[in-house]
Design an enzyme around this catalytic site. Structure first.
Site, PDB file in Angstrom:
ATOM      1  CG  HIS A 106      -0.399  14.903  -4.287  1.00 40.82           C
ATOM      2  ND1 HIS A 106      -0.117  13.477  -4.247  1.00 40.82           N
ATOM      3  CD2 HIS A 106      -0.154  14.726  -5.913  1.00 40.82           C
ATOM      4  CE1 HIS A 106       0.298  12.923  -5.586  1.00 40.82           C
ATOM      5  NE2 HIS A 106       0.160  13.913  -6.639  1.00 40.82           N
ATOM      6  CB  SER A 153      -1.899  12.990  -9.333  1.00 44.72           C
ATOM      7  OG  SER A 153      -0.783  14.253  -8.619  1.00 44.72           O
TER       8      SER A 153
END
Length: 199
Positions: A156, A115
């Site tokens: 995501h 991320s």
């Protein structure tokens, strides 16, 4: 230079288990330290340990350069957790760890970025501001990333709770070479080529 960039490491780490088994991993949770939710940090620790990796954990915002340099040199793999991309980038640049990281990766070490750890690899991270709020005391005058890659990872993608925001980022920054990945995917960059792998 070999990079494994993902949204959620505990979901996809097994894809490179042969490269992780019994290796020394420098585990850097810096991006997560001021985040309210950090379950992904614990789940990443668990999968590394399950795969037999030897973890050394260091927060680059709290260590002196000499200690960081010694641990970066000693590690086989360098891993950055998720969290706040802007805070992570600020700490990397403030302490000169950005240059240290590049030196180690040029030696052929594997970099794993989850991320925020994947986002900071881009040439610039301004595109992620809709998802990641800049800290109130953010001191950088620009948002230039590490430029380890020439594209922009959007983690995501279409995954709760980021479904709408990732769609919006992709739409607004359609001039950038954005690489959207969901929580079951990762991007592997090796010898200048990139491929997306998934569970």
């Amino acid at each position: 230079m070999k990079l494994f960039l993902c949204s959620h490491f505990s979901s996809v780490g097994s894809l490179i288990k042969e490269e992780i088994e019994m290796k020394k991993v420098l585990f850097i949770p810096t991006a997560s330290i001021y985040e309210e939710y950090k379950g992904y940090v614990g789940s990443a620790r668990k999968i590394f340990k399950k795969l037999g990796a030897v973890l050394t954990e260091m927060d680059i915002s709290k260590e002196d350069y000499a200690s960081l340099e010694a641990e970066f040199n000693d590690a086989d793999i360098i891993y950055f957790t998720g969290g706040n991309s802007f805070f992570l980038l600020e700490q990397l640049r403030k302490n000169g760890v950005d240059k240290l990281l590049k030196e180690e990766l040029n030696k052929g070490k594997l970099f794993i970025g989850e991320s925020a750890g994947a986002i900071v690899c881009a040439p610039d991270i301004k595109y992620i501001e809709m998802m990641d709020e800049k800290p109130s005391d953010y001191s950088l005058t620009d948002d230039g990333g590490l430029s380890l890659i020439n594209f922009y990872v959007l983690p995501h993608y279409l995954t709760a709770p980021f479904k709408k925001i990732t769609e919006k980022i992709l739409e607004q920054f359609n001039n950038l070479d954005i690489c959207p990945i969901n929580n079951s995917q990762a991007v592997i960059i090796e010898e200048g080529s990139k491929r997306i792998v998934e569970i």
